[in-house]
Design a protein around this motif. Structure first.
Motif, PDB file in Angstrom:
ATOM      1  N   ALA A  56     -25.549 -29.308-100.940  1.00 47.05           N
ATOM      2  CA  ALA A  56     -24.838 -28.428-100.007  1.00 47.05           C
ATOM      3  C   ALA A  56     -25.747 -27.309 -99.509  1.00 47.05           C
ATOM      4  CB  ALA A  56     -23.598 -27.842-100.681  1.00 47.05           C
ATOM      5  N   THR A  57     -26.521 -26.704-100.425  1.00 47.14           N
ATOM      6  CA  THR A  57     -27.457 -25.649-100.023  1.00 47.14           C
ATOM      7  C   THR A  57     -28.566 -26.202 -99.147  1.00 47.14           C
ATOM      8  OG1 THR A  57     -27.011 -24.463-102.076  1.00 47.14           O
ATOM      9  CG2 THR A  57     -28.987 -23.822-100.866  1.00 47.14           C
ATOM     10  N   LEU A  58     -29.024 -27.396 -99.498  1.00 43.01           N
ATOM     11  CA  LEU A  58     -30.050 -28.043 -98.691  1.00 43.01           C
ATOM     12  C   LEU A  58     -29.541 -28.296 -97.278  1.00 43.01           C
ATOM     13  CD1 LEU A  58     -32.964 -29.189 -99.111  1.00 43.01           C
ATOM     14  CD2 LEU A  58     -31.892 -31.427 -99.405  1.00 43.01           C
ATOM     15  N   GLY A  59     -28.294 -28.758 -97.180  1.00 44.99           N
ATOM     16  CA  GLY A  59     -27.693 -28.985 -95.869  1.00 44.99           C
ATOM     17  C   GLY A  59     -27.593 -27.703 -95.065  1.00 44.99           C
ATOM     18  N   PHE A  60     -27.325 -26.571 -95.760  1.00 40.12           N
ATOM     19  CA  PHE A  60     -27.236 -25.297 -95.049  1.00 40.12           C
ATOM     20  C   PHE A  60     -28.608 -24.857 -94.531  1.00 40.12           C
ATOM     21  CE2 PHE A  60     -27.235 -20.599 -94.948  1.00 40.12           C
ATOM     22  CZ  PHE A  60     -26.286 -20.431 -93.948  1.00 40.12           C
ATOM     23  N   ILE A  61     -29.663 -25.110 -95.313  1.00 40.10           N
ATOM     24  CA  ILE A  61     -31.021 -24.780 -94.850  1.00 40.10           C
ATOM     25  C   ILE A  61     -31.335 -25.549 -93.572  1.00 40.10           C
ATOM     26  CG2 ILE A  61     -33.480 -25.056 -95.372  1.00 40.10           C
ATOM     27  CD1 ILE A  61     -32.841 -24.350 -98.272  1.00 40.10           C
ATOM     28  N   VAL A  62     -30.989 -26.842 -93.559  1.00 39.25           N
ATOM     29  CA  VAL A  62     -31.194 -27.657 -92.360  1.00 39.25           C
ATOM     30  C   VAL A  62     -30.382 -27.104 -91.195  1.00 39.25           C
ATOM     31  CG1 VAL A  62     -30.857 -29.924 -91.315  1.00 39.25           C
ATOM     32  CG2 VAL A  62     -31.747 -29.752 -93.643  1.00 39.25           C
ATOM     33  N   ALA A  63     -29.100 -26.832 -91.458  1.00 39.03           N
ATOM     34  CA  ALA A  63     -28.190 -26.451 -90.375  1.00 39.03           C
ATOM     35  C   ALA A  63     -28.375 -25.015 -89.920  1.00 39.03           C
ATOM     36  CB  ALA A  63     -26.742 -26.662 -90.834  1.00 39.03           C
ATOM     37  N   TYR A 403     -25.142 -28.199 -85.526  1.00 40.78           N
ATOM     38  CA  TYR A 403     -24.844 -27.551 -86.817  1.00 40.78           C
ATOM     39  C   TYR A 403     -23.770 -28.336 -87.566  1.00 40.78           C
ATOM     40  CZ  TYR A 403     -22.970 -24.248 -90.195  1.00 40.78           C
ATOM     41  OH  TYR A 403     -22.523 -23.671 -91.353  1.00 40.78           O
ATOM     42  N   LEU A 404     -22.709 -28.699 -86.848  1.00 38.41           N
ATOM     43  CA  LEU A 404     -21.615 -29.434 -87.469  1.00 38.41           C
ATOM     44  C   LEU A 404     -22.101 -30.757 -88.054  1.00 38.41           C
ATOM     45  CD1 LEU A 404     -18.513 -29.737 -87.936  1.00 38.41           C
ATOM     46  CD2 LEU A 404     -18.413 -30.864 -85.705  1.00 38.41           C
ATOM     47  N   VAL A 405     -22.903 -31.484 -87.295  1.00 39.92           N
ATOM     48  CA  VAL A 405     -23.405 -32.782 -87.755  1.00 39.92           C
ATOM     49  C   VAL A 405     -24.353 -32.610 -88.947  1.00 39.92           C
ATOM     50  CG1 VAL A 405     -24.864 -34.742 -87.109  1.00 39.92           C
ATOM     51  CG2 VAL A 405     -23.108 -33.931 -85.529  1.00 39.92           C
ATOM     52  N   GLY A 406     -25.279 -31.649 -88.826  1.00 39.88           N
ATOM     53  CA  GLY A 406     -26.244 -31.431 -89.897  1.00 39.88           C
ATOM     54  C   GLY A 406     -25.598 -30.969 -91.186  1.00 39.88           C
ATOM     55  N   GLN A 407     -24.531 -30.149 -91.072  1.00 38.51           N
ATOM     56  CA  GLN A 407     -23.875 -29.596 -92.238  1.00 38.51           C
ATOM     57  C   GLN A 407     -22.955 -30.603 -92.922  1.00 38.51           C
ATOM     58  OE1 GLN A 407     -24.611 -26.724 -93.425  1.00 38.51           O
ATOM     59  NE2 GLN A 407     -23.015 -26.235 -94.890  1.00 38.51           N
ATOM     60  N   THR A 408     -22.412 -31.555 -92.161  1.00 41.30           N
ATOM     61  CA  THR A 408     -21.394 -32.450 -92.717  1.00 41.30           C
ATOM     62  C   THR A 408     -21.913 -33.823 -93.120  1.00 41.30           C
ATOM     63  OG1 THR A 408     -20.779 -33.228 -90.487  1.00 41.30           O
ATOM     64  CG2 THR A 408     -19.555 -31.344 -91.404  1.00 41.30           C
ATOM     65  N   PHE A 409     -23.139 -34.194 -92.688  1.00 41.01           N
ATOM     66  CA  PHE A 409     -23.573 -35.567 -92.930  1.00 41.01           C
ATOM     67  C   PHE A 409     -23.645 -35.905 -94.416  1.00 41.01           C
ATOM     68  CE2 PHE A 409     -27.107 -38.611 -93.657  1.00 41.01           C
ATOM     69  CZ  PHE A 409     -26.455 -39.737 -93.195  1.00 41.01           C
ATOM     70  N   LEU A 410     -24.296 -35.063 -95.205  1.00 41.14           N
ATOM     71  CA  LEU A 410     -24.409 -35.358 -96.636  1.00 41.14           C
ATOM     72  C   LEU A 410     -23.036 -35.353 -97.311  1.00 41.14           C
ATOM     73  CD1 LEU A 410     -27.636 -33.374 -97.666  1.00 41.14           C
ATOM     74  CD2 LEU A 410     -27.392 -35.817 -97.177  1.00 41.14           C
ATOM     75  N   ILE A 411     -22.143 -34.484 -96.811  1.00 43.89           N
ATOM     76  CA  ILE A 411     -20.775 -34.449 -97.356  1.00 43.89           C
ATOM     77  C   ILE A 411     -20.047 -35.750 -97.038  1.00 43.89           C
ATOM     78  CG2 ILE A 411     -18.550 -33.254 -97.241  1.00 43.89           C
ATOM     79  CD1 ILE A 411     -20.144 -30.696 -96.551  1.00 43.89           C
ATOM     80  N   LEU A 412     -20.183 -36.219 -95.789  1.00 43.64           N
ATOM     81  CA  LEU A 412     -19.566 -37.499 -95.401  1.00 43.64           C
ATOM     82  C   LEU A 412     -20.157 -38.654 -96.206  1.00 43.64           C
ATOM     83  CD1 LEU A 412     -19.423 -37.195 -91.494  1.00 43.64           C
ATOM     84  CD2 LEU A 412     -17.477 -37.223 -93.065  1.00 43.64           C
ATOM     85  N   LEU A 413     -21.476 -38.607 -96.395  1.00 43.98           N
ATOM     86  CA  LEU A 413     -22.150 -39.668 -97.127  1.00 43.98           C
ATOM     87  C   LEU A 413     -21.637 -39.752 -98.563  1.00 43.98           C
ATOM     88  CD1 LEU A 413     -24.376 -41.596 -96.104  1.00 43.98           C
ATOM     89  CD2 LEU A 413     -26.054 -40.129 -97.230  1.00 43.98           C
ATOM     90  N   ASP A 414     -21.438 -38.587 -99.180  1.00 38.18           N
ATOM     91  CA  ASP A 414     -20.929 -38.559-100.552  1.00 38.18           C
ATOM     92  C   ASP A 414     -19.446 -38.886-100.624  1.00 38.18           C
ATOM     93  OD1 ASP A 414     -23.431 -37.872-101.496  1.00 38.18           O
ATOM     94  OD2 ASP A 414     -23.023 -35.712-101.499  1.00 38.18           O
ATOM     95  N   GLY A 415     -18.682 -38.424 -99.610  1.00 40.90           N
ATOM     96  CA  GLY A 415     -17.225 -38.595 -99.649  1.00 40.90           C
ATOM     97  C   GLY A 415     -16.744 -39.947 -99.154  1.00 40.90           C
ATOM     98  N   LEU A 416     -17.247 -40.382 -97.998  1.00 46.20           N
ATOM     99  CA  LEU A 416     -16.798 -41.649 -97.409  1.00 46.20           C
ATOM    100  C   LEU A 416     -17.650 -42.834 -97.845  1.00 46.20           C
ATOM    101  CD1 LEU A 416     -16.103 -40.607 -93.691  1.00 46.20           C
ATOM    102  CD2 LEU A 416     -14.441 -40.866 -95.548  1.00 46.20           C
TER     103      LEU A 416
END
Length: 466
Positions: A56-63, A403-416
């Motif tokens: 999640a923190t890594l995703g925030f650095i990207v986004a 930002y939305l795509v960069g922040q949510t991709f890893l979350i989607l990958l883990d969740g879906l």
């Protein structure tokens, strides 16, 4: 004037070296953008280990870069109108160098995020101003090809970063990955000082003689420069306006909404999840670390090569046709990747290489269509008096969606899970095909002033280029 032309005829515009050089220098802003996308992709795993942070923190650095870019896009509308296109590009270059160095020397996550935000402000300003500037110095017969140079620079920057990442990764030199991009930033700042001012901006500021001189310099013909300057002046009914024009003019609202929709579409194709997280995608597909890095570099190479299709055909095949073809390829590519990933983690080399092949097809489809064509269209469809505001709105949307795509991709990958995540992006691309059929105009070879007149005449959006 050519003796073959009748007396009094206006010499047709020529693509003189000065105009091409100005477009290339402005397009280097895209190189900085591409370098940032590429270097962060290769550095992510090292950053995660160095700072011991979660996904999640890594995703925030990207986004976080995209948060700065969204702010930069909003600032750019004002700076571009008041200070001019060239001055805005110079400001973005200085900010890019500062942000890159801040990231390279960061000792904590907050310092890294701060550097990424400064980088974002620089890229947000440049992504607003560079396509706008190029559209205003190019003649209508070559405008699409020249704006495509901006996308070529983005893809070239990504490729260069991917290649340097693949080499520097062997030494764990992630700080060099982040800092080395300051070098082209310095080159860009120096080059930007030699750019001519935008003729349309000069007309808007009432500096008609300077506009004529600049057009003569770019076109190589005084007669054509005078004619074009008169056409620009005729389309300028009042100074740049934004909210007031949006409130008063329903046709301007249509062009602004179309620009916003196009930039939202560009991000929801899924291209930046591929660029930011390519090594992670290859890991999901079953590749080792070396395969992940060189597979990512291959994506960068295909991205560059396919952009030459846009440069070669944007002004002959057309924006709309290329978008339609690209969305078909992208929907098929994402769908095929989702299906392959649904087979489960497998050691089959065939499945691994098929996954690479369909991912490369997706990247190719984007690189010649939604990548350059959407930037071209957004620079073309806004009327002159509201152009800064309209492009600021669409560019802000690009970065907010990024930002939305960069922040949510890893979350989607883990969740879906990977298959459902990529099925979702395949469905998006299929929907974008229908949107293009219904609303997107063909603008190749049409003067910006003609597009503006058609828009204000109330023609359907898909017909304003006719």
């Amino acid at each position: 004037m050519n003796d073959a032309n009748p007396p009094g005829a206006i010499e047709p515009p020529r693509l003189v070296g000065r105009m091409l050089l100005a477009a290339i220098l402005a397009a280097v802003a895209g190189l900085m953008f591409g370098l940032d996308i590429g270097v962060i992709s290769g550095a992510l795993s090292f950053i995660q280990k160095a700072f011991r942070i979660s996904d999640a923190t890594l995703g925030f650095i990207v986004a976080s870069m995209t948060l700065g870019a969204a702010a930069g896009a909003l600032v750019a509308g004002r700076t571009s109108a008041v200070l001019g296109r060239r001055a805005s590009l110079i400001i973005s270059g200085f900010a890019f160098v500062a942000g890159a160095l801040c990231c390279a020397f960061a000792q904590s996550v907050p310092e890294m995020v701060a550097g990424r935000i400064v980088l974002g402000v620089a890229i947000g300003i440049a992504s607003f101003v560079a396509p706008l500037y190029i559209s205003e110095i190019a003649d209508e017969s070559r405008r699409g090809r020249m704006i495509s140079l901006y996308q070529l620079m983005i893809t070239s920057g990504i490729l260069l970063a991917f290649l340097s990442d693949a080499v520097l990764a062997y030494y764990g030199a992630w700080r060099w990955m982040l800092g080395i991009v300051a070098v082209p930033g310095v080159v860009f700042v120096i080059g930007a000082f030699f750019l001519p001012a935008s003729p349309r901006w000069l007309v808007l500021r009432g500096r008609m003689e300077e506009a004529v001189n600049t057009l003569t310099h770019l076109r190589g013909s005084r007669e054509h420069a005078l004619s074009e300057a008169d056409s620009i002046r005729a389309s300028v009914t009042e100074k740049q306006r934004g909210v007031s024009l949006l409130r008063e003019n329903p046709n301007f609202r249509r062009s602004v909404l179309l620009g916003i929709a196009l930039q939202l579409i560009q991000q929801l194709t899924g291209i930046n999840i591929v660029m930011y997280y390519a090594p992670r995608i290859f890991e999901v597909a079953g590749f080792g670390q070396s395969g992940q890095l060189w597979g990512t570099a291959t994506i960068g190479l295909v991205n560059v090569l396919a952009t030459f299709i846009a440069i070669g055909f944007a002004d002959s095949w057309g924006r709309r046709s290329m978008l339609l073809t690209g969305f078909v390829i992208m929907a098929a590519g994402m769908g095929a990747l989702a299906w392959l990933l649904s087979l489960g983690h497998t050691n089959s080399d065939l499945v691994h290489y098929l996954a690479v092949a369909v991912l490369l097809c997706f990247v190719m489809g984007f690189a010649f269509s939604a990548g350059p064509m959407i930037w071209i269209l957004c620079a073309e469809i806004q009327p002159l008096e509201g152009r800064d505001f309209g492009i600021a709105c669409s560019t802000f949307t690009n970065w907010a969606a990024n930002y939305l795509v960069g922040q949510t991709f890893l979350i989607l990958l883990d969740g879906l899970g990977a298959p459902r995540t990529f099925w979702l992006y395949a469905a998006f691309n299929a929907l974008f095909l229908l949107f293009t059929l219904a609303f997107v105009p063909e603008t190749r070879g049409v003067a910006l002033e003609v597009i503006e007149r058609n828009l204000y005449a109330g023609k359907r959006l898909r017909d304003i280029g006719r």
